[in-house]
Motif scaffolding. Structure first.
Motif, PDB file in Angstrom:
ATOM      1  N   HIS A   6       6.813  -9.388 -13.813  1.00 64.64           N
ATOM      2  CA  HIS A   6       6.613  -8.462 -12.675  1.00 64.64           C
ATOM      3  C   HIS A   6       5.836  -7.440 -13.225  1.00 64.64           C
ATOM      4  O   HIS A   6       5.228  -6.757 -12.333  1.00 64.64           O
ATOM      5  CB  HIS A   6       7.948  -8.070 -12.355  1.00 64.64           C
ATOM      6  CG  HIS A   6       8.654  -7.261 -13.214  1.00 64.64           C
ATOM      7  ND1 HIS A   6       9.708  -7.612 -14.303  1.00 64.64           N
ATOM      8  CD2 HIS A   6       8.754  -5.924 -13.314  1.00 64.64           C
ATOM      9  CE1 HIS A   6      10.193  -6.583 -14.793  1.00 64.64           C
ATOM     10  NE2 HIS A   6       9.536  -5.289 -14.416  1.00 64.64           N
ATOM     11  N   VAL A   9       1.946  -8.681 -13.168  1.00 69.75           N
ATOM     12  CA  VAL A   9       1.833  -8.934 -11.795  1.00 69.75           C
ATOM     13  C   VAL A   9       1.197  -7.416 -11.252  1.00 69.75           C
ATOM     14  O   VAL A   9       0.094  -7.301 -10.735  1.00 69.75           O
ATOM     15  CB  VAL A   9       2.862  -9.579 -10.954  1.00 69.75           C
ATOM     16  CG1 VAL A   9       2.660  -9.608  -9.552  1.00 69.75           C
ATOM     17  CG2 VAL A   9       2.754 -10.994 -11.344  1.00 69.75           C
ATOM     18  N   ALA A  10       2.206  -6.333 -11.371  1.00 69.00           N
ATOM     19  CA  ALA A  10       2.057  -5.068 -10.930  1.00 69.00           C
ATOM     20  C   ALA A  10       0.505  -4.542 -11.337  1.00 69.00           C
ATOM     21  O   ALA A  10      -0.161  -3.942 -10.689  1.00 69.00           O
ATOM     22  CB  ALA A  10       3.218  -4.338 -11.015  1.00 69.00           C
ATOM     23  N   HIS A  13      -2.457  -6.564 -10.253  1.00 71.95           N
ATOM     24  CA  HIS A  13      -2.790  -6.380  -8.738  1.00 71.95           C
ATOM     25  C   HIS A  13      -3.419  -4.834  -8.542  1.00 71.95           C
ATOM     26  O   HIS A  13      -4.388  -4.683  -7.917  1.00 71.95           O
ATOM     27  CB  HIS A  13      -1.749  -6.432  -7.799  1.00 71.95           C
ATOM     28  CG  HIS A  13      -1.038  -7.701  -7.647  1.00 71.95           C
ATOM     29  ND1 HIS A  13      -1.862  -8.654  -6.925  1.00 71.95           N
ATOM     30  CD2 HIS A  13       0.202  -8.167  -7.504  1.00 71.95           C
ATOM     31  CE1 HIS A  13      -1.068  -9.586  -6.731  1.00 71.95           C
ATOM     32  NE2 HIS A  13       0.302  -9.441  -6.911  1.00 71.95           N
ATOM     33  N   ALA A  14      -2.729  -3.957  -9.263  1.00 74.16           N
ATOM     34  CA  ALA A  14      -3.506  -2.405  -9.171  1.00 74.16           C
ATOM     35  C   ALA A  14      -4.797  -2.410  -9.734  1.00 74.16           C
ATOM     36  O   ALA A  14      -5.773  -1.857  -9.322  1.00 74.16           O
ATOM     37  CB  ALA A  14      -2.417  -1.545 -10.041  1.00 74.16           C
ATOM     38  N   ALA A  16      -7.159  -4.994 -10.083  1.00 73.65           N
ATOM     39  CA  ALA A  16      -7.945  -5.880  -9.244  1.00 73.65           C
ATOM     40  C   ALA A  16      -8.297  -5.078  -7.985  1.00 73.65           C
ATOM     41  O   ALA A  16      -9.396  -5.037  -7.708  1.00 73.65           O
ATOM     42  CB  ALA A  16      -7.289  -7.258  -9.020  1.00 73.65           C
ATOM     43  N   ALA A  17      -7.335  -4.217  -7.597  1.00 70.72           N
ATOM     44  CA  ALA A  17      -7.621  -3.741  -6.206  1.00 70.72           C
ATOM     45  C   ALA A  17      -8.630  -2.450  -6.602  1.00 70.72           C
ATOM     46  O   ALA A  17      -9.188  -2.022  -5.486  1.00 70.72           O
ATOM     47  CB  ALA A  17      -6.381  -3.161  -5.613  1.00 70.72           C
ATOM     48  N   GLU A  36       0.553 -16.313  -8.541  1.00 72.47           N
ATOM     49  CA  GLU A  36       0.325 -15.055  -8.052  1.00 72.47           C
ATOM     50  C   GLU A  36      -0.476 -14.280  -9.098  1.00 72.47           C
ATOM     51  O   GLU A  36      -1.317 -13.362  -8.954  1.00 72.47           O
ATOM     52  CB  GLU A  36       1.748 -14.226  -7.688  1.00 72.47           C
ATOM     53  CG  GLU A  36       1.317 -12.816  -7.327  1.00 72.47           C
ATOM     54  CD  GLU A  36       2.784 -12.007  -6.878  1.00 72.47           C
ATOM     55  OE1 GLU A  36       2.585 -10.991  -6.337  1.00 72.47           O
ATOM     56  OE2 GLU A  36       3.739 -12.728  -7.353  1.00 72.47           O
ATOM     57  N   LEU A  37      -0.119 -14.090 -10.464  1.00 74.66           N
ATOM     58  CA  LEU A  37      -0.759 -13.535 -11.485  1.00 74.66           C
ATOM     59  C   LEU A  37      -1.995 -14.055 -11.743  1.00 74.66           C
ATOM     60  O   LEU A  37      -3.125 -13.416 -11.966  1.00 74.66           O
ATOM     61  CB  LEU A  37       0.238 -13.579 -12.912  1.00 74.66           C
ATOM     62  CG  LEU A  37      -0.458 -12.684 -13.950  1.00 74.66           C
ATOM     63  CD1 LEU A  37      -0.730 -11.124 -13.831  1.00 74.66           C
ATOM     64  CD2 LEU A  37       0.518 -12.892 -15.189  1.00 74.66           C
ATOM     65  N   ARG A  39      -4.244 -15.402  -9.902  1.00 74.38           N
ATOM     66  CA  ARG A  39      -4.961 -14.957  -8.542  1.00 74.38           C
ATOM     67  C   ARG A  39      -5.505 -13.551  -8.997  1.00 74.38           C
ATOM     68  O   ARG A  39      -6.487 -13.226  -8.339  1.00 74.38           O
ATOM     69  CB  ARG A  39      -4.423 -15.124  -7.367  1.00 74.38           C
ATOM     70  CG  ARG A  39      -4.280 -16.412  -6.930  1.00 74.38           C
ATOM     71  CD  ARG A  39      -3.750 -16.614  -5.163  1.00 74.38           C
ATOM     72  NE  ARG A  39      -2.511 -16.040  -5.260  1.00 74.38           N
ATOM     73  CZ  ARG A  39      -1.301 -16.809  -5.349  1.00 74.38           C
ATOM     74  NH1 ARG A  39      -1.175 -17.904  -5.423  1.00 74.38           N
ATOM     75  NH2 ARG A  39      -0.251 -16.121  -5.044  1.00 74.38           N
ATOM     76  N   SER A  40      -4.702 -12.715  -9.745  1.00 81.77           N
ATOM     77  CA  SER A  40      -5.319 -11.441  -9.977  1.00 81.77           C
ATOM     78  C   SER A  40      -6.038 -11.183 -11.218  1.00 81.77           C
ATOM     79  O   SER A  40      -6.492 -10.060 -11.506  1.00 81.77           O
ATOM     80  CB  SER A  40      -4.029 -10.381 -10.027  1.00 81.77           C
ATOM     81  OG  SER A  40      -3.216 -10.471  -8.771  1.00 81.77           O
TER      82      SER A  40
END
Length: 83
Positions: A6, A9-10, A13-14, A16-17, A36-37, A39-40
């Protein structure tokens, strides 16, 4: 991977964004990596045994390694660097 899923992933995501490339070494615990991971990630970097574990595919020849790496790309990884 020594860091809990987790958290990976967090952070992925941050990053990549924010347009920051994300590189994930697969070493550490013997556990799956989530789509999910994947994809980031900009890069995912498994060694041969990790590649086989993640994909449940053989990796004994160059063609098999390429096929397994392409499979990870179908799961969302942008680039796969097998070490």
């Amino acid at each position: 991977r020594e860091i809990p899923e987790h958290v990976n992933v967090a952070v992925a995501h941050a990053a990549a964004a924010a347009g920051v490339p994300v590189f994930q070494d697969i070493g550490g615990e013997d556990r799956p990596i989530s789509d999910e991971l994947l994809r980031s990630l900009t890069f995912v970097s498994p060694n041969l045994p990790e590649l086989q574990r993640l994909t449940a595919m053989p990796a004994g020849s160059e063609a098999e390694v390429v096929a397994a790496a392409r499979f990870l790309k179908t799961k969302g990884a942008q680039r796969v660097l097998v070490t």
